[in-house]
Motif scaffolding. Structure first.
Motif, short mmCIF file in Angstrom:
data_model
loop_
_atom_site.label_atom_id
_atom_site.label_comp_id
_atom_site.label_asym_id
_atom_site.label_seq_id
_atom_site.Cartn_x
_atom_site.Cartn_y
_atom_site.Cartn_z
N GLU A 101 -17.04 -48.47 54.32
CA GLU A 101 -18.10 -47.30 53.79
C GLU A 101 -17.55 -46.99 52.47
O GLU A 101 -18.19 -46.60 51.72
CB GLU A 101 -17.87 -46.28 54.87
CG GLU A 101 -18.47 -46.55 56.15
CD GLU A 101 -19.62 -47.18 56.00
OE1 GLU A 101 -20.82 -46.54 55.24
OE2 GLU A 101 -20.12 -48.33 56.88
N LYS A 102 -16.16 -46.92 52.36
CA LYS A 102 -15.62 -46.70 50.80
C LYS A 102 -16.23 -47.53 49.82
O LYS A 102 -16.52 -47.33 48.60
CB LYS A 102 -14.07 -46.24 50.96
CG LYS A 102 -13.74 -45.03 51.63
CD LYS A 102 -12.24 -44.66 51.48
CE LYS A 102 -11.75 -43.44 51.94
NZ LYS A 102 -11.86 -43.22 53.51
N ALA A 105 -19.66 -47.29 49.04
CA ALA A 105 -19.76 -46.21 47.81
C ALA A 105 -19.54 -46.53 46.50
O ALA A 105 -20.20 -46.39 45.41
CB ALA A 105 -19.11 -45.07 48.37
N GLY A 108 -21.90 -48.79 44.83
CA GLY A 108 -23.15 -48.27 44.30
C GLY A 108 -22.66 -47.79 43.09
O GLY A 108 -23.58 -47.69 42.05
N ILE A 254 -26.82 -44.89 47.20
CA ILE A 254 -25.82 -45.47 47.90
C ILE A 254 -24.58 -44.69 47.76
O ILE A 254 -23.79 -44.37 48.52
CB ILE A 254 -25.36 -47.03 47.40
CG1 ILE A 254 -26.66 -48.12 47.98
CG2 ILE A 254 -23.99 -47.56 48.10
CD1 ILE A 254 -26.27 -49.32 47.23
N VAL A 255 -24.17 -44.23 46.37
CA VAL A 255 -22.94 -43.40 46.15
C VAL A 255 -23.29 -41.81 47.17
O VAL A 255 -22.49 -41.57 47.59
CB VAL A 255 -22.91 -43.07 44.67
CG1 VAL A 255 -21.85 -41.99 44.28
CG2 VAL A 255 -22.65 -44.35 43.83
N TRP A 256 -24.61 -41.44 46.93
CA TRP A 256 -25.00 -40.33 47.52
C TRP A 256 -24.71 -40.22 49.07
O TRP A 256 -24.10 -39.42 49.67
CB TRP A 256 -26.46 -39.58 47.17
CG TRP A 256 -26.90 -38.51 47.89
CD1 TRP A 256 -27.26 -38.42 49.07
CD2 TRP A 256 -26.63 -37.11 47.67
NE1 TRP A 256 -27.61 -37.00 49.25
CE2 TRP A 256 -26.89 -36.40 48.35
CE3 TRP A 256 -25.70 -36.56 46.40
CZ2 TRP A 256 -26.87 -34.99 48.32
CZ3 TRP A 256 -25.49 -35.29 46.23
CH2 TRP A 256 -26.01 -34.40 47.15
N GLN A 257 -25.19 -41.32 49.46
CA GLN A 257 -24.85 -41.74 50.93
C GLN A 257 -23.44 -41.81 51.64
O GLN A 257 -23.00 -41.31 52.57
CB GLN A 257 -25.75 -42.93 51.50
CG GLN A 257 -25.49 -43.02 53.15
CD GLN A 257 -26.60 -43.94 53.48
OE1 GLN A 257 -27.68 -44.18 52.95
NE2 GLN A 257 -26.08 -44.79 54.73
N GLY A 258 -22.73 -42.49 50.53
CA GLY A 258 -21.23 -42.77 50.78
C GLY A 258 -20.03 -41.70 50.31
O GLY A 258 -19.18 -42.07 50.83
N ILE A 259 -20.75 -40.70 49.75
CA ILE A 259 -19.60 -39.90 48.88
C ILE A 259 -18.94 -38.97 50.10
O ILE A 259 -17.67 -38.82 49.84
CB ILE A 259 -20.13 -38.98 47.84
CG1 ILE A 259 -19.30 -38.34 46.97
CG2 ILE A 259 -21.10 -37.66 48.58
CD1 ILE A 259 -20.06 -37.68 45.84
N THR A 261 -17.36 -40.26 52.56
CA THR A 261 -16.37 -40.88 53.14
C THR A 261 -15.04 -40.69 52.17
O THR A 261 -14.08 -41.21 52.75
CB THR A 261 -16.71 -42.54 52.86
OG1 THR A 261 -16.86 -43.03 51.67
CG2 THR A 261 -18.01 -42.88 53.80
#
Length: 263
Positions: A101-102, A105, A108, A254-259, A261
């Motif tokens: 997941e990281k 991110a 992204g 993608i960054v927003w969703q994975g931040i 983590t």
């Protein structure tokens, strides 16, 4: 594999092929998000490994035409690719060691950077006669080797072909014409994609059925993309900018969703 997944994989491959035909590159940067969010591949690592195989195959297919047209500076390509393969193998091992997941991110974030490079890249003075030989090696090798290593690290870490990184790097290192840099970059993309794919395959992180479906879909999407590209040739700059903005938007999502983590 259920019919819906098969259709999604074919559609993803067609979208990648269409983009490649339309704007001449960039399809590979969409492969991982499409595999994760459209096809439904649960493991980001498996998505990266699978995408790397498809990237290498697509680049190898496109290379033949550029080579016949004389748009490949082979000595420069081989040196850049050699350094890049070393970087890709190191980057792939580092990528596999990071939480999926990281890694997604960070991918992204890379999309945002690549989109910005696509928008702001400007042409400089070109040297169509540039060549790597005994007389120019002292000047070119200190540029080609570090650039290849750096691009390889990113390509291996994120499982991308890196064409939009390789072309600016080749232009910076050698000042070869853009058209020749694009052809030369396909040698590097093929080598980096194959190296990354091999590393992920050894770890069992490549879905070969999905690879086949992506390639089949890509073949179906490339021709319509080329036809659309020819029809819109007069608006190439608008197309490239629009695609770059789409890459940035997807990357930000993608960054927003994975931040979370990283918290």
């Amino acid at each position: 594999m259920d019919p819906l997944t098969i259709l999604a994989a074919l559609a993803a491959g067609a979208a990648i092929g269409f983009v490649l035909g339309l704007v001449g590159g960039g399809g590979s940067i969409l492969a991982v998000p499409l595999l994760v969010y459209v096809v439904g591949v649960e493991s980001p690592h498996a998505a990266i490994g699978t995408a790397a195989v498809a990237v290498a195959l697509n680049a190898a297919a496109g290379l033949a035409g550029h080579a016949r047209a004389g748009n490949v500076k082979w000595p420069c390509a081989l040196v850049f690719a050699g350094a890049g393969v070393v970087g890709a193998l190191i980057g792939a091992e580092a990528g596999k060691a990071l939480d999926g997941e990281k890694l997604l991110a960070l991918f992204g974030g890379l999309m945002v950077v690549i989109g910005a490079i696509m928008i702001w890249r400007r042409g400089g003075v070109e040297d169509p006669d540039v060549r790597l030989d005994r007389t120019t090696a002292r000047h070119l090798l200190p540029r080609l080797i570090p650039a290849g290593l750096a691009v390889g690290l990113l390509a291996g870490f994120f499982g991308i072909g890196g064409g939009f990184l390789i072309v600016p790097a080749l232009l910076f290192a050698t000042a070869m014409p853009t058209g020749v840099a694009i052809g030369t970059s396909l040698v590097v993309v093929t080598a980096l994609g194959a190296s990354t794919a091999g590393s992920y395959a050894v770890s069992g992180l490549v879905d070969w059925k999905l690879v086949a479906l992506l390639v089949l879909g890509g073949l179906a999407g490339t021709l319509p993309g080329r036809l659309a590209g020819r029809a819109l040739a007069g608006r190439k700059g608008v197309l490239n900018t629009g695609f770059a903005m789409m890459v940035i938007a997807i990357g930000l999502a993608i960054v927003w969703q994975g931040i979370s983590t990283f918290s």
